[in-house]
Scaffold this motif. Sequence first.
Motif, PDB file in Angstrom:
ATOM      1  N   ASP A  72       7.287   0.228  -1.265  1.00 40.88           N
ATOM      2  CA  ASP A  72       7.731  -0.514  -0.076  1.00 40.88           C
ATOM      3  C   ASP A  72       9.253  -0.620   0.008  1.00 40.88           C
ATOM      4  OD1 ASP A  72       5.079  -0.690   0.412  1.00 40.88           O
ATOM      5  OD2 ASP A  72       4.908  -2.859   0.182  1.00 40.88           O
ATOM      6  N   ARG A  90      -8.639  -2.547   2.219  1.00 41.70           N
ATOM      7  CA  ARG A  90      -9.063  -1.994   0.923  1.00 41.70           C
ATOM      8  C   ARG A  90      -9.740  -3.069   0.063  1.00 41.70           C
ATOM      9  NH1 ARG A  90      -4.380   1.424   1.503  1.00 41.70           N
ATOM     10  NH2 ARG A  90      -5.140   3.504   2.051  1.00 41.70           N
ATOM     11  N   SER A 114      -3.637   5.147  -3.760  1.00 37.68           N
ATOM     12  CA  SER A 114      -3.334   3.733  -3.484  1.00 37.68           C
ATOM     13  C   SER A 114      -3.860   2.844  -4.597  1.00 37.68           C
ATOM     14  CB  SER A 114      -3.968   3.307  -2.161  1.00 37.68           C
ATOM     15  OG  SER A 114      -3.777   1.923  -1.978  1.00 37.68           O
ATOM     16  N   SER A 115      -3.013   1.965  -5.083  1.00 40.92           N
ATOM     17  CA  SER A 115      -3.451   0.999  -6.102  1.00 40.92           C
ATOM     18  C   SER A 115      -4.379  -0.045  -5.483  1.00 40.92           C
ATOM     19  CB  SER A 115      -2.240   0.305  -6.714  1.00 40.92           C
ATOM     20  OG  SER A 115      -1.654  -0.567  -5.762  1.00 40.92           O
ATOM     21  N   GLN A 116      -4.382  -0.131  -4.156  1.00 46.09           N
ATOM     22  CA  GLN A 116      -5.245  -1.122  -3.493  1.00 46.09           C
ATOM     23  C   GLN A 116      -6.722  -0.837  -3.756  1.00 46.09           C
ATOM     24  OE1 GLN A 116      -3.816  -0.719   0.515  1.00 46.09           O
ATOM     25  NE2 GLN A 116      -2.044  -2.031   0.169  1.00 46.09           N
TER      26      GLN A 116
HETATM   27  O1  LIG Z   1      -1.798  -4.282  -3.126  1.00 46.14           O
HETATM   28  C1  LIG Z   1      -0.839  -4.554  -2.402  1.00 46.14           C
HETATM   29  O2  LIG Z   1      -0.581  -5.728  -2.057  1.00 46.14           O
HETATM   30  C2  LIG Z   1       0.034  -3.459  -1.936  1.00 46.14           C
HETATM   31  C3  LIG Z   1       0.074  -2.267  -2.612  1.00 46.14           C
HETATM   32  C4  LIG Z   1       0.984  -1.152  -2.241  1.00 46.14           C
HETATM   33  O3  LIG Z   1       0.209  -0.119  -1.688  1.00 46.14           O
HETATM   34  P1  LIG Z   1      -0.257   1.199  -2.519  1.00 46.14           P
HETATM   35  O4  LIG Z   1      -0.941   0.752  -3.723  1.00 46.14           O
HETATM   36  O5  LIG Z   1      -1.168   1.879  -1.546  1.00 46.14           O
HETATM   37  O6  LIG Z   1       0.997   1.974  -2.804  1.00 46.14           O
HETATM   38  C5  LIG Z   1       2.043  -1.589  -1.236  1.00 46.14           C
HETATM   39  O7  LIG Z   1       2.633  -0.458  -0.657  1.00 46.14           O
HETATM   40  C6  LIG Z   1       1.459  -2.472  -0.158  1.00 46.14           C
HETATM   41  O8  LIG Z   1       2.465  -2.869   0.746  1.00 46.14           O
HETATM   42  C7  LIG Z   1       0.879  -3.720  -0.749  1.00 46.14           C
END
Ligand SMILES: O=C(O)C1=C[C@@H](OP(=O)(O)O)[C@@H](O)[C@H](O)C1
Length: 462
Positions: free
Chosen positions: A346, A119, A188-190
């Motif tokens: 997580d 991402r 997703s915050s990613q």
């Molecule tokens: O930006 C990151 O480092 C993460 C964001 C989270 O995902 P989501 O934003 O998709 O929930 C998390 O679950 C992932 O293990 C790591």
Amino acid sequence: MLLKVKKLSEIGGIVKAPPSKSYTHRAVIISSFANGESTLHDPLISQDTLASIKASKCFGAELEVIGIPNSYGDEIDINNVSKNITGHDKVSINVKGTENIHNYSSNAIDLMNSGTTLRIMTSIAGLADNGVIFTGDSSLKTRPMGLLLEAIKPLGGDAVSIEGNEKPPIAINPGFIGGKTSIGGNVSSQFISSILIAGAISKLGIELEVKGDFISKSYVAMTLDVMEKFGIKIDSDLFTKHDDCDRDLKKSSSATFKISPQEYIGADYVIEGDYSSASYLLGAVAIAGGEITVKNLFKDSKQGDKLIIDVLRRMGAKISIGNDSVTLTSSGELNGIDIDLHDAPDLLLTVAVLGALANGKTTIYGVRHARFKETDRIAKCAEELKKLHCNVCELEDGLVIEGGLSSGTVNSHSDHRIAMAFSLIGLKHEIAIDNGEVFDVSFPNFIEAMNEIGVVVYLDNS
Ligand SMILES: O=C(O)C1=C[C@@H](OP(=O)(O)O)[C@@H](O)[C@H](O)C1
Ligand SMILES: C=C(OP(=O)(O)O)C(=O)O
């Protein structure tokens, strides 16, 4: 391979949390596109962070991992990471940021299992002067990308899913110049971290609005944290107050970000410990009874998975928090709780296993996005707990667990967090976890760390 568990008579002690995976990804990628040199102290070297190192190298950054025996370039032998170091404190990465972003790889870049790398690098790759294809393992090819691919279009971003299913492989062409865009925050915050990290060094800078439910918000706080440490000024209403330790992480609030075009400046950066990985160490002692101090966990950390402290406290463990450590004392008797994990997805598997071993009912909610991870973690967790005769039912956004576990064999479905969380069941019932070797995605010295606290976890090849 089968992952198996034996408990020694007493468990606990003092152990160091492994370095944060999320902070390592961010520090590796941001320093790779910074002006000048950086040293990253105590990074996590795991399969996922190696994907970020590899991707950054493909775009011209120079990264050298120091302190891991027999390491050479991308070909770090992950077995050496786990066998030769139990703490990572002698490890560092020297980074020389690239001046021109150019893809030097002639093939598709294989990002293995790492959603964070995929991402974040998708927007960065759009800044390059030539194209690239990102692919990965069979799990990565199920990770949704649609909202990100749409949101970067108004920024000049030109990235498409090759199979037309909004999932990798993703082909990215040059053109990301920045500007104004918006994105839904419920998948997703990613995606948001990706646009912010690339937007800051794009031609026009970035104005981003996150609409609707904004899940995993603390990961964006971690992104801003690292961006600021590498010199970027950000205007954002992510926090309700200026004191960002006192953050309002309400479930349904949107946010805006404005960043003028700037450059990352190389820095010396120390990576803090990982609360998600520490949840297995704290969880083990909470289940078996005893006392443990986990060092390298900071009281003022921005990690949402710090919530494991509240979870374990509410389940009945006693916890005291130091500035850089967490001490837990437990009788081994835990009680079920109701818990919203929207900001700590997580933790889902750790909390589900704790709930399955606790007295009474545990309800986990707010974590629909856990369905879009390495596996559909809600479905797979329910499926595997049922194999152990646990009374569990799936909610759209969580699980209701009433316990009643017995011994048996489960499958990790090659999801590192399923393997590690389910190993905790071995403290009360005999358990074997098929495809259990995958913990090296995020916690390569998981076996050694568990051994250090008196839990014999081992891989059985027979
Ligand atoms: O930006 C990151 O480092 C993460 C964001 C989270 O995902 P989501 O934003 O998709 O929930 C998390 O679950 C992932 O293990 C790591
Ligand atoms: C979901 C995870 O990571 P990623 O999204 O980087 O694959 C994880 O570590 O649980």
